[in-house]
Design a protein around this motif. Structure first.
Motif, mmCIF file in Angstrom:
data_model
loop_
_atom_site.group_PDB
_atom_site.id
_atom_site.type_symbol
_atom_site.label_atom_id
_atom_site.label_comp_id
_atom_site.label_asym_id
_atom_site.label_seq_id
_atom_site.Cartn_x
_atom_site.Cartn_y
_atom_site.Cartn_z
ATOM 1 N N TRP A 56 0.651 -1.224 0.201
ATOM 2 C CA TRP A 56 0.013 -0.114 0.057
ATOM 3 C C TRP A 56 0.975 1.280 0.032
ATOM 4 O O TRP A 56 0.456 2.439 -0.351
ATOM 5 N N SER A 57 2.080 0.934 0.305
ATOM 6 C CA SER A 57 2.986 2.367 0.295
ATOM 7 C C SER A 57 3.197 2.844 -1.232
ATOM 8 O O SER A 57 3.558 3.746 -1.411
ATOM 9 N N THR A 58 2.849 1.885 -2.241
ATOM 10 C CA THR A 58 3.267 2.287 -3.461
ATOM 11 C C THR A 58 1.867 2.813 -4.070
ATOM 12 O O THR A 58 1.808 3.449 -5.450
ATOM 13 N N VAL A 59 0.934 2.821 -3.650
ATOM 14 C CA VAL A 59 -0.771 3.515 -4.151
ATOM 15 C C VAL A 59 -0.199 4.992 -3.989
ATOM 16 O O VAL A 59 -0.025 5.678 -3.275
ATOM 17 N N ASP A 60 -0.748 5.606 -5.365
ATOM 18 C CA ASP A 60 -0.534 7.105 -5.482
ATOM 19 C C ASP A 60 -2.149 7.548 -5.199
ATOM 20 O O ASP A 60 -2.211 8.645 -4.926
ATOM 21 N N ALA A 61 -3.196 6.897 -5.355
ATOM 22 C CA ALA A 61 -4.458 7.401 -4.829
ATOM 23 C C ALA A 61 -5.569 6.429 -4.734
ATOM 24 O O ALA A 61 -5.361 5.266 -5.362
ATOM 25 N N ILE A 62 -6.330 6.477 -3.860
ATOM 26 C CA ILE A 62 -7.362 5.735 -3.517
ATOM 27 C C ILE A 62 -8.738 6.654 -3.754
ATOM 28 O O ILE A 62 -8.743 7.743 -3.353
ATOM 29 N N LEU A 63 -9.553 6.297 -4.605
ATOM 30 C CA LEU A 63 -10.890 6.838 -5.058
ATOM 31 C C LEU A 63 -11.974 5.946 -4.468
ATOM 32 O O LEU A 63 -12.307 4.906 -5.017
ATOM 33 N N ILE A 64 -12.679 6.752 -3.884
ATOM 34 C CA ILE A 64 -13.956 6.019 -3.301
ATOM 35 C C ILE A 64 -15.254 6.778 -4.124
ATOM 36 O O ILE A 64 -15.436 7.855 -3.906
ATOM 37 N N THR A 65 -16.042 5.922 -4.772
ATOM 38 C CA THR A 65 -17.035 6.140 -5.504
ATOM 39 C C THR A 65 -18.313 6.566 -4.698
ATOM 40 O O THR A 65 -19.045 7.517 -4.887
ATOM 41 N N ARG A 85 0.689 5.082 4.731
ATOM 42 C CA ARG A 85 0.969 6.474 5.026
ATOM 43 C C ARG A 85 2.645 6.446 4.877
ATOM 44 O O ARG A 85 3.084 7.580 4.885
ATOM 45 N N ASP A 86 3.200 5.402 4.489
ATOM 46 C CA ASP A 86 4.726 5.410 4.277
ATOM 47 C C ASP A 86 4.956 5.855 2.751
ATOM 48 O O ASP A 86 5.917 6.277 2.407
ATOM 49 N N GLY A 87 3.863 6.052 2.106
ATOM 50 C CA GLY A 87 4.005 6.260 0.568
ATOM 51 C C GLY A 87 3.472 7.847 0.776
ATOM 52 O O GLY A 87 3.176 8.587 1.554
ATOM 53 N N LYS A 88 3.145 8.393 -0.646
ATOM 54 C CA LYS A 88 2.574 9.494 -0.911
ATOM 55 C C LYS A 88 1.129 9.270 -1.332
ATOM 56 O O LYS A 88 0.748 10.376 -1.961
ATOM 57 N N GLY A 89 0.520 8.515 -1.146
ATOM 58 C CA GLY A 89 -0.867 8.194 -1.465
ATOM 59 C C GLY A 89 -1.766 9.190 -0.908
ATOM 60 O O GLY A 89 -1.771 9.735 0.269
ATOM 61 N N CYS A 144 -0.546 13.389 -9.491
ATOM 62 C CA CYS A 144 0.783 13.287 -9.613
ATOM 63 C C CYS A 144 1.202 13.276 -11.127
ATOM 64 O O CYS A 144 0.358 13.265 -11.979
ATOM 65 N N PRO A 145 2.394 13.563 -11.202
ATOM 66 C CA PRO A 145 2.727 13.561 -12.923
ATOM 67 C C PRO A 145 2.290 12.299 -13.411
ATOM 68 O O PRO A 145 2.662 11.259 -13.006
ATOM 69 N N GLY A 146 1.494 12.635 -14.402
ATOM 70 C CA GLY A 146 1.031 11.423 -15.339
ATOM 71 C C GLY A 146 -0.193 10.808 -15.071
ATOM 72 O O GLY A 146 -0.658 10.164 -15.572
ATOM 73 N N VAL A 147 -0.932 11.381 -13.829
ATOM 74 C CA VAL A 147 -2.026 10.536 -13.242
ATOM 75 C C VAL A 147 -3.108 11.729 -12.825
ATOM 76 O O VAL A 147 -2.772 12.880 -12.099
#
Length: 765
Positions: A56-65, A85-89, A144-147
């Motif tokens: 989960w540290s590699t996740v860029d975004a979580i989208l909740i519908t 939370r260790d990533g930048k998501g 983030c860049p590209g997303v």
């Protein structure tokens, strides 16, 4: 292409099941997670998605519908109990979803805190809420860049949205739960204006088609009315938010039209629903036109006239059960516990009472089990009670049925369609039906129905679109028009713009590289022009700013006569301009070796002074120029047949002696050891080799036909000097008297060529 990156789609939940929706998208090193729900049929860790399968540290975004528990309740566990939370998501949901999600999670924590398998604490839930970023429908969000992504209305419940996700130019539409039917308060799901590459769509009802809205409402209200007439109680298990508000609007309107029902109370047994009414009134602007217009007239549709909350007293369930007929909307919708379960156990043994299932029931829940109408039912305390209550199913579930879903899938026109949020059998039937529809139309659309933890690897054609902006976009482009400009690539999106717009749109500047090339000139300026025109068509001739003779080639290359025996090539460097410059340089340096270039030299026996040649002092310049041009054309014609031709011109300053052959201009043709002389005055040929003489006469005959007779020019004027210059076409030439006017050889010329060929063949033998 072998190195084309692939999109990986992994279902951590809702893969051939309904519940714990969680879809992982991975492309070009980016990871997006859509929805993080729990499974209503399970509790504790078993209700979570398969979260251990992802870092989960590699996740860029979580989208909740939307805010329903099966799409959002696992969010707190993921943000607070994993390495997210260790990533930048970041976490995103719409403003109404965040407002309602807070109350939903508070209720969820309260209900689960009494059990031993609670997933998280109230503090964890509060910390998780603080990290949510609210967004609005149609707002373009760059993660983030590209997303990036854009939310679109999905219907279903207040604030529900579908996400159009862009990952480095690859577009994915994730619908979540959606409805294509406008109900009493919500707009229907939108069709995004951009065609995605991938559509991830719910398949809850499979190929089942629901009845029309008006018929469904009429059947529902008639059934409620009939239960009340038989002195029964009506139980409507619903979720606290979403369908509950829709049913309340329907019942309140029906009660208004039937005064005989005004004495029959309608309750909604949910403190959560009561809290969230303020949220519904806050976001009136996101609802349909009917609700907005009523609110504008100060008629708040969510201030109900015939509906109230249940009394907050101990044992209220028994008091209502023992009282007169009434209608109760009670949560939860699946009847696992809470008011809906307690009321059901109290009313179950009485045949006057009625249970109406108004939403979709997940397999493994009491709501699904009771739909089979068993004779007995086991209570929460383990007792068995008879089931006498009537059971009816009238679905007000805000999910698409087959007709709505198939129509939407076809309208989206995605290359890949991924079915989620559906039970295995229903999903399989929908997949078969859609595959058959596309096969009948011979359309290449792939339909996928992945299981949980099954990863799809999808590749796509490397087709990219560049958007023209600025000056290039000022004028409309017609079909097959070609636009040229600078292609600016950023995060795999492409923009085409004019170089002068580069600074304004991209903050960049341009530089122009000018190249020059000097070469030694060994031929005449006019001969250079003739060769350039032969290669490139017309060239623009003139003077540059410094008065230097210049020819412009292809509109990009300047050829300048910078010195008596020197040319300078000058151009702005680019891939296309450099190629033109290279070809021009090769052409000019090969002019003196070209068979088409007539090298005008002086015969060894000609007379000259200090290498200078002189024209007749009384020669007419115009006639002289015309004669020179015709000599050049005649020489070019002969040179094409015999190779190099020499021009022998007499010296006009000396008087020729009687009988001197050097007194007339001649063209000398050499072939092996033989030589032929052509008089430019009489156009006669003299040679000791009879075969060569006859062949030269035949060629000369054809040349005269093409170039026109030169005899009169030399009879009317003195001999002239011919300077270096290019052979050129003579539009004023006329055929000789003894020639065919279509340019073919005369019979005499053809006979001469035939005789000459025969003699040449004999001499070779």
């Amino acid at each position: 292409m072998a190195d084309t990156p692939t999109l990986s789609v992994t279902m951590l939940g809702a893969g051939q099941e309904v519940g714990r929706s969680c879809c992982v998208l991975q492309y070009r090193g980016r990871t997006i997670v859509c929805d993080t729900g729990v499974h209503p049929a399970y509790s504790g860790m078993a209700s979570l998605p398969f979260i251990d399968e992802l870092d989960w540290s590699t996740v860029d975004a979580i989208l909740i519908t939307h805010f329903h528990l099966d799409h959002a309740a696992a969010l707190t566990y993921i943000t607070e109990k994993t390495n997210f939370r260790d990533g930048k998501g970041k976490v995103y949901m719409t403003h109404p979803t965040k407002a309602v999600h807070k109350f939903m999670m508070q209720d969820y924590v309260r209900m689960s805190s009494s059990s031993s398998d609670a997933l998280f604490s109230p503090l964890d839930m509060t910390m998780s809420l603080a990290s949510i970023i609210p967004v609005s429908a149609h707002q373009l969000i760059t993660v983030c860049p590209g997303v990036s992504f854009t939310p679109y209305h999905a219907g279903h419940v207040l604030g529900a949205c579908m996400f159009l996700i862009d990952i480095y130019g690859l577009k994915i539409l994730y619908t979540g739960d959606y409805s294509r039917e406008e109900d009493r308060h919500l707009v229907k799901a939108e069709l995004p204006p951009i065609r995605p590459d991938v559509l991830i769509v719910e398949s809850t009802f499979g190929v089942h088609t629901l009845e029309g809205r008006e018929e469904k409402e009429a059947r529902f209200t008639n059934l409620v009315h009939s239960i009340i007439r038989r002195n029964g109680h009506v139980l409507l298990p619903t979720f606290a938010l979403g369908r509950a508000q829709e049913l309340l609007l329907i019942l309140d309107d029906y009660w208004r039209k039937h005064p005989d029902l005004h004495s029959v109370p309608i309750y909604y047994a949910s403190s959560l629903a009561r809290k969230c009414m303020a949220v519904y009134q806050t976001y009136i602007h996101t609802m349909n036109s009917s609700i907005r217009s009523r609110f504008a007239k100060r008629d708040n549709p969510f201030v109900f006239k015939h509906i109230s909350n249940v009394p907050h007293t101990r044992g209220w369930e028994k008091k209502i059960a023992e009282g007169p007929p009434c209608v109760v909307l009670a949560s939860p919708g699946f009847m696992q516990s809470g008011p809906s379960r307690e009321l059901f156990e109290l009313w179950c043994p009485d045949s006057r009472n009625g249970l109406i299932i108004t939403g979709y029931s997940i397999e493994g829940t009491p709501a699904r089990d009771i739909m089979t109408e068993p004779e007995d039912f086991v209570t929460l305390k383990g007792a068995t009670i008879p089931r006498k209550i009537s059971v009816d199913d009238i679905s007000f579930s805000a999910h698409v049925d087959y007709s709505q879903n198939s129509e939407f899938i076809e309208a989206v026109k995605a290359q890949h369609v991924i079915l989620v949020h559906g039970e295995q059998a229903a999903m399989g039937r929908l997949r078969s039906a859609m595959t058959s529809r596309y096969k009948e139309r011979d359309e290449d659309v792939k339909i996928h129905a992945p299981r949980n933890l099954e990863t799809l690897h999808l590749s796509f054609r490397g087709e990219r679109v560049a958007k023209a902006i600025g000056t290039l976009a000022d004028k409309p482009v017609k079909t097959n028009d070609i636009l040229s400009g600078l292609l600016v690539a950023k995060d795999y999106s492409y923009t085409l713009l004019h170089p002068r717009d580069l600074k304004d749109f991209a903050g960049l500047t341009t530089a122009t590289v000018t190249q020059t090339q000097r070469i030694v000139l060994g031929v005449g300026w006019s001969l250079v022009k003739w060769h350039l025109e032969g290669m490139y068509g017309s060239v623009e001739e003139g003077l540059d700013n410094d008065g230097v003779p210049t020819m412009r080639v292809m509109g990009v290359l300047d050829v300048k006569l910078t010195a008596e025996h020197e040319l300078t090539l000058e151009w702005e460097s680019s891939s296309s301009n450099d190629m033109i410059a290279d070809s021009t340089l090769a052409l000019i340096t090969g002019i003196d070796k070209s068979p088409a270039s007539v090298k005008l030299t002086t015969h060894p026996h000609s007379h000259s002074h200090s290498g200078e040649e002189h024209s007749h002092p009384h020669a007419d310049p115009e006639i002289e120029s015309s004669s020179n041009l015709r000599i050049q054309r005649l020489a070019m014609f002969l040179e094409a047949h015999f190779g190099e031709v020499e021009l022998h011109m007499p010296d006009p300053s000396e008087e020729p002696e009687q009988g001197e052959s050097d007194s007339e201009p001649l063209l000398l043709v050499h072939l092996d050891e033989a030589e032929a002389q052509i008089s430019l005055i009489s156009l006669t040929v003299h040679s000791s080799n009879e075969a060569l003489k006859r062949r030269v006469e035949a060629v000369l005959d054809m040349a005269v036909t093409t170039v026109s007779s030169l005899a009169e020019s030399f009879m009317s004027t003195a001999p002239v000097v011919v300077e270096d210059g290019p052979p050129a076409k003579d539009k004023s030439s006329t055929p000789a008297a003894d020639e065919n006017h279509d340019g073919n050889k005369s019979p005499e010329a053809e006979e001469a060529v035939a005789d000459e060929d025969a003699q040449m063949a004999k001499s070779e033998e």
